[in-house]
Motif scaffolding. Structure first.
Motif, PDB file in Angstrom:
ATOM      1  N   PHE A  66       0.835  -1.205   0.000  1.00  0.00           N
ATOM      2  CA  PHE A  66       0.000   0.000   0.000  1.00  0.00           C
ATOM      3  C   PHE A  66       0.865   1.248   0.000  1.00  0.00           C
ATOM      4  N   ASP A  67       0.249   2.349  -0.395  1.00  0.00           N
ATOM      5  CA  ASP A  67       0.846   3.680  -0.324  1.00  0.00           C
ATOM      6  C   ASP A  67      -0.109   4.608   0.422  1.00  0.00           C
ATOM      7  N   VAL A  68       0.340   5.841   0.643  1.00  0.00           N
ATOM      8  CA  VAL A  68      -0.458   6.822   1.393  1.00  0.00           C
ATOM      9  C   VAL A  68      -0.524   8.114   0.597  1.00  0.00           C
ATOM     10  N   TRP A  69      -1.690   8.758   0.641  1.00  0.00           N
ATOM     11  CA  TRP A  69      -1.901  10.068   0.029  1.00  0.00           C
ATOM     12  C   TRP A  69      -2.295  11.047   1.136  1.00  0.00           C
ATOM     13  N   TRP A  70      -1.512  12.114   1.290  1.00  0.00           N
ATOM     14  CA  TRP A  70      -1.735  13.088   2.360  1.00  0.00           C
ATOM     15  C   TRP A  70      -2.434  14.338   1.810  1.00  0.00           C
ATOM     16  N   TYR A  71      -3.426  14.815   2.541  1.00  0.00           N
ATOM     17  CA  TYR A  71      -4.088  16.072   2.204  1.00  0.00           C
ATOM     18  C   TYR A  71      -4.834  16.568   3.439  1.00  0.00           C
TER      19      TYR A  71
ATOM     20  N   ALA B 293      -4.647  10.979   6.021  1.00  0.00           N
ATOM     21  CA  ALA B 293      -3.745  10.021   5.379  1.00  0.00           C
ATOM     22  C   ALA B 293      -4.625   8.957   4.741  1.00  0.00           C
ATOM     23  N   ALA B 294      -4.855   9.086   3.438  1.00  0.00           N
ATOM     24  CA  ALA B 294      -5.656   8.089   2.722  1.00  0.00           C
ATOM     25  C   ALA B 294      -4.761   6.927   2.330  1.00  0.00           C
ATOM     26  N   ILE B 295      -5.275   5.712   2.482  1.00  0.00           N
ATOM     27  CA  ILE B 295      -4.495   4.507   2.237  1.00  0.00           C
ATOM     28  C   ILE B 295      -5.078   3.777   1.034  1.00  0.00           C
ATOM     29  N   GLY B 296      -4.207   3.402   0.108  1.00  0.00           N
ATOM     30  CA  GLY B 296      -4.640   2.670  -1.087  1.00  0.00           C
ATOM     31  C   GLY B 296      -3.555   1.720  -1.542  1.00  0.00           C
ATOM     32  N   LYS B 297      -3.853   0.904  -2.514  1.00  0.00           N
ATOM     33  CA  LYS B 297      -2.897  -0.101  -2.957  1.00  0.00           C
ATOM     34  C   LYS B 297      -1.712   0.537  -3.672  1.00  0.00           C
ATOM     35  N   LYS B 298      -0.555  -0.062  -3.457  1.00  0.00           N
ATOM     36  CA  LYS B 298       0.682   0.444  -4.036  1.00  0.00           C
ATOM     37  C   LYS B 298       0.601   0.408  -5.571  1.00  0.00           C
ATOM     38  N   GLY B 299       1.185   1.416  -6.186  1.00  0.00           N
ATOM     39  CA  GLY B 299       1.226   1.473  -7.637  1.00  0.00           C
ATOM     40  C   GLY B 299      -0.004   2.068  -8.285  1.00  0.00           C
ATOM     41  N   THR B 300      -0.908   2.671  -7.483  1.00  0.00           N
ATOM     42  CA  THR B 300      -2.163   3.185  -8.047  1.00  0.00           C
ATOM     43  C   THR B 300      -2.228   4.714  -8.063  1.00  0.00           C
ATOM     44  N   ASP B 301      -1.106   5.388  -7.870  1.00  0.00           N
ATOM     45  CA  ASP B 301      -1.149   6.852  -7.815  1.00  0.00           C
ATOM     46  C   ASP B 301      -1.715   7.439  -9.103  1.00  0.00           C
ATOM     47  N   ALA B 302      -1.328   6.897 -10.247  1.00  0.00           N
ATOM     48  CA  ALA B 302      -1.833   7.416 -11.514  1.00  0.00           C
ATOM     49  C   ALA B 302      -3.349   7.252 -11.602  1.00  0.00           C
ATOM     50  N   GLU B 303      -3.868   6.131 -11.117  1.00  0.00           N
ATOM     51  CA  GLU B 303      -5.317   5.901 -11.126  1.00  0.00           C
ATOM     52  C   GLU B 303      -6.031   6.872 -10.200  1.00  0.00           C
ATOM     53  N   VAL B 304      -5.472   7.081  -9.009  1.00  0.00           N
ATOM     54  CA  VAL B 304      -6.066   8.021  -8.064  1.00  0.00           C
ATOM     55  C   VAL B 304      -6.182   9.400  -8.689  1.00  0.00           C
ATOM     56  N   ARG B 305      -5.142   9.836  -9.359  1.00  0.00           N
ATOM     57  CA  ARG B 305      -5.157  11.177  -9.954  1.00  0.00           C
ATOM     58  C   ARG B 305      -6.066  11.230 -11.181  1.00  0.00           C
TER      59      ARG B 305
END
Length: 421
Positions: free
Chosen positions: A195-200, A234-246
């Motif tokens: 997983f990875d984390v997105w901060w906002y 701190a939003a948590i999502g699966k690793k490697g999905t940053d492009a999809e999130v954006r």
């Protein structure tokens, strides 16, 4: 702060200790060693500390350290939020407290949430009052200086050009992407992370609560950190999905936030754009060796931590305290200038490897049992039996609080570093 060139004539500058990285570990170590009478230079690649530090947690052991160093009164005047509990929403609508720091017998029974640049400014100002301390901003380490079977300092680049700083000891405090760590090539043990984390942040009127609020639902997760005037997410999502999130865009993120944290649904419009969302590539690893002759890695440079539990900063500061206590006398006596300094530096790894293994083991367990099942769509809630037990015997919430707020093998400031306020 200073951004002066390391030498007026281009010759290498010499110091006793050069510390690469002006984060919490680097500045705490620099301050402590300077108070021990050791000449120390800290290299910080940025011009100041005004950067996105995400978690910004100051744990009870670090608060006690600031007390011992005579800095707590100044720290306490910095605007901050105080977190005493970690809670989950219960099925009956009432939060279930899983970790209660207020039950621990500590001087400061909370975690302070403070913009990290304020803490670093405080530490830098205190260190600057010591005659042997130098902070060089806009100086980025680019490699190490070798010779005689040891590391003898660092190479750097700055607005004034390139140069070298020679030292008896080089300490890497420059994080998980450490230049020094790469240059010396220490063997690393890496652990898989899914997983990875997105901060906002979500702006709010005033402050919403005193507890960390972890939420998991529908294959998504988030931890909300309440602050004065906003909530840090701190939003948590699966690793490697940053492009999809954006690619999904800001409206999808706002909807996801409102679903996970209904108390914020009226405020998610304050997330202006995806430019305000910072992606953290989560890593978990540790060096098998932290040291060689003339060089030592501590903090994230020695052990990259997951953000789960928010304990990485505390662990790094504890590393710094132990390093100063164990090495101040050998440094004053010139014992780290020789070809066998690695034997002395090994004391730091022996002291700090155990808490690193314990904390990383706790994080790996939470990854496997909580984070990844939740991201796969499982509903994660404390069992009814556990909820009943915690409500009947609330003192049990002190056990996880001890791991989060204090950690294994806490360190105390050496007597020679202590000051009255």
């Amino acid at each position: 702060m200073s951004n002066a060139a390391a030498s007026m004539d281009g010759a290498p500058r010499r110091t006793t200790v050069v510390i690469v990285g002006g984060g919490p570990a680097g500045l705490v170590l620099g301050l402590l060693l300077a108070r021990a009478g050791v000449a120390v230079t800290v290299l910080e690649k940025h011009a100041d500390f005004l950067r996105d530090f995400r978690g910004d947690t100051v744990h009870p052991t670090t608060l006690a350290l600031l007390d011992d160093l005579g800095l707590f009164d100044r720290f306490d005047r910095i605007p901050q939020s105080l977190i005493g509990r970690v809670a989950f929403p219960g099925q009956d609508g009432e939060d279930v407290v899983l970790a209660d720091i207020t039950r621990l017998p500590l001087r400061h029974r909370y975690i302070a949430m403070v913009p990290q640049w304020d803490l670093l400014d405080l530490l830098a100002e205190a260190a600057a009052a010591e005659p042997g301390f130098t902070l060089l901003t806009e100086h980025e380490a680019t490699g190490v200086v070798r010779g005689g079977g040891r590391v003898n300092g660092v190479e750097y680049s700055s607005p004034g050009g390139t140069g070298r700083i020679l030292a008896d000891l080089t300490v890497a405090c420059d994080g998980r992407w450490s230049t020094v760590r790469r240059a010396v090539g220490f063997p690393t043990q890496e652990f898989p992370i899914g997983f990875d984390v997105w901060w906002y942040r979500v702006d709010t009127p005033g402050r919403l609560g005193e507890s960390l609020l972890p939420r998991m639902k529908g294959g998504h997760g988030a931890i909300a950190i309440p602050r004065e005037g906003y909530v840090q997410i701190a939003a948590i999502g699966k690793k490697g999905t940053d492009a999809e999130v954006r690619a999904r865009g800001i409206e999808a993120l706002r909807s996801q936030t409102a679903e996970l944290l209904p108390e914020l649904k009226d405020y998610v419009g304050s997330i202006a754009s995806m430019d305000d969302v910072k992606h953290l590539d989560v890593r978990l690893d540790r060096l098998r060796r932290w040291h060689a002759n003339g060089v030592l890695c501590i903090g994230d440079a020695a052990h990259a931590m997951s953000p789960v539990g928010g304990v990485g900063i505390n662990l790094a500061v504890q590393d710094a305290v132990a390093t100063a206590r164990l090495l101040a006398t050998p440094l004053r006596n010139g014992l780290l200038a020789g070809p066998r300094s690695g034997r002395i530096l090994a004391r730091v790894q022996r002291r700090r490897m155990f808490p690193t293994i314990v904390i990383q083991g706790m994080q790996r367990l939470l990854h496997a049992r909580v984070v990844m099942p939740a991201l796969d769509g499982a509903t994660i809630r404390p069992s009814a039996r556990l909820v009943a037990l915690l409500r009947r015997v609330p003192i049990l919430t002190a056990i996880p609080a001890l791991l989060i707020g204090v950690g294994p093998r806490p360190e105390r400031a050496p007597g020679w570093a202590r000051r009255r306020p």
